[in-house]
Design an enzyme around this catalytic site. Structure first.
Site, short mmCIF file in Angstrom:
data_model
loop_
_atom_site.label_atom_id
_atom_site.label_comp_id
_atom_site.label_asym_id
_atom_site.label_seq_id
_atom_site.Cartn_x
_atom_site.Cartn_y
_atom_site.Cartn_z
N ARG A 7 23.46 16.97 11.86
CA ARG A 7 22.33 16.22 12.44
C ARG A 7 21.12 16.22 11.53
NH1 ARG A 7 21.64 11.97 13.99
NH2 ARG A 7 23.56 12.31 15.16
N LYS A 15 -0.01 7.59 5.35
CA LYS A 15 0.43 7.31 6.73
C LYS A 15 1.90 7.69 6.87
CE LYS A 15 -3.01 3.68 7.37
NZ LYS A 15 -3.26 2.24 7.60
N LYS A 29 -13.59 6.69 1.43
CA LYS A 29 -13.36 5.58 2.35
C LYS A 29 -14.58 5.35 3.22
CE LYS A 29 -9.37 4.35 3.39
NZ LYS A 29 -8.08 4.11 4.08
N GLU A 77 -13.70 2.81 -1.54
CA GLU A 77 -13.39 1.65 -0.70
C GLU A 77 -14.60 0.73 -0.60
OE1 GLU A 77 -12.94 1.04 4.02
OE2 GLU A 77 -11.38 2.32 3.14
N ASP A 84 -10.71 -3.55 0.78
CA ASP A 84 -10.10 -3.29 2.09
C ASP A 84 -10.32 -4.45 3.05
OD1 ASP A 84 -8.71 -1.44 3.88
OD2 ASP A 84 -10.59 -1.43 4.99
#
Length: 283
Positions: A100, A135, A167, A200, A222
């Protein structure tokens, strides 16, 4: 228990095995003879790009070094329904313990590699790099970023430690672009670190400010419109590396790449993925 290193593949596999097996695989222990020796093969049930063979070998080795594995298809290959990726022979209990975890890892990695390859193919004729992001699934980042590389993309930063990325929230908390850049350079000088600085920008005015101030290695554009992105690339004129970000998927990627940016980052490579169907069957 010793500390687990999140950058070491074997450490992560050992932790996952402890999570799965606990104090014993009681299903196998209860009905499979201790001396039973069996074989199994990894079957492809869905076409795509294979990823995770290297990891599977470590899983089998960690469960039982005596298991004999024969690899028939390598990472990065395109696979079709019915293909046999590998065979494994040895203790039946060991095969069942490894099954598994090996499948969970390979199915997800292959799903990521398959989607990544499809995205890379969309821009293969253009001088632009496709990047992954942070992410990712907690404690699974190493595997997911391996999969994006296998699919043909480039790893961006692995974590918060290998680049300074300023950012929107950093800029707001620091008091603006100028304050953030000044403090970032002061931090690097004080700590003796050699890290790239990416900043950013949210509009052309912020691009102008970054160009005026200097001190950034990469400018992130962005959620720019295509028109503004082309204008930003023109303004920057190759003086600083450019990265496009925001709402990047198979429907938007090509148009963004055609604006002339150096790289494009897409969180979709890892956070919107369906695992590829693989199965381990006795034979």
């Amino acid at each position: 228990m010793t500390e687990t290193n999140p950058h070491e593949l074997r450490d992560l596999i050992r932790l996952a095995l402890r999570e799965d097996i606990g104090d014993g695989d009681h299903s196998s222990l209860s009905c499979v003879p201790e001396t039973a020796t069996k074989r199994a093969r990894l079957l492809v049930k869905q076409a795509g790009v294979l990823a995770g063979v290297e990891v599977a070998l470590v899983v089998f080795d960690e469960v039982d070094p005596a298991l004999k594995v024969e690899v028939k298809i390598q990472d990065g290959a395109r696979i079709e329904v019915g293909d046999i990726v590998l065979t494994v022979e040895g203790s039946a209990r060991s095969i069942l313990q490894a099954e598994r975890l090996m499948l969970n890892i390979m199915q997800r990695m292959s799903g990521i590699a398959t989607y990544t390859r499809s995205m890379v193919d969309l821009i293969a004729d253009l001088p632009v790099k496709l990047l992954d992001t942070r992410k990712t699934t907690p404690n699974f980042r190493l595997f997911e970023k391996m999969a994006t590389r296998i699919g043909g993309a480039h790893n961006h930063r692995m974590g918060l430690y290998d680049m300074i990325m300023l950012k929107d929230n950093h800029l707001d908390y620091a008091g603006g672009i100028q304050a953030a850049l000044v403090r970032a350079h002061q931090y690097l000088e004080k700590t003796g670190r050699d890290l790239k600085i990416e900043i950013e920008t949210r509009n052309l005015g912020e691009v102008d400010e970054v160009l005026r101030l200097g001190g950034a290695d990469i400018v992130m554009l962005d959620n720019f419109s295509l028109e503004d992105m082309r204008e930003a690339v023109r303004k920057i004129g190759g003086r600083i590396e450019t990265e496009a970000s925001g709402n990047i998927n198979e429907t938007t990627l090509r148009a963004v790449a055609e604006t002339g940016v150096d790289s494009i980052s897409s969180g979709a490579l890892t956070h919107q993925i369906k695992s590829l169907d693989l199965s381990l069957k006795a034979f």
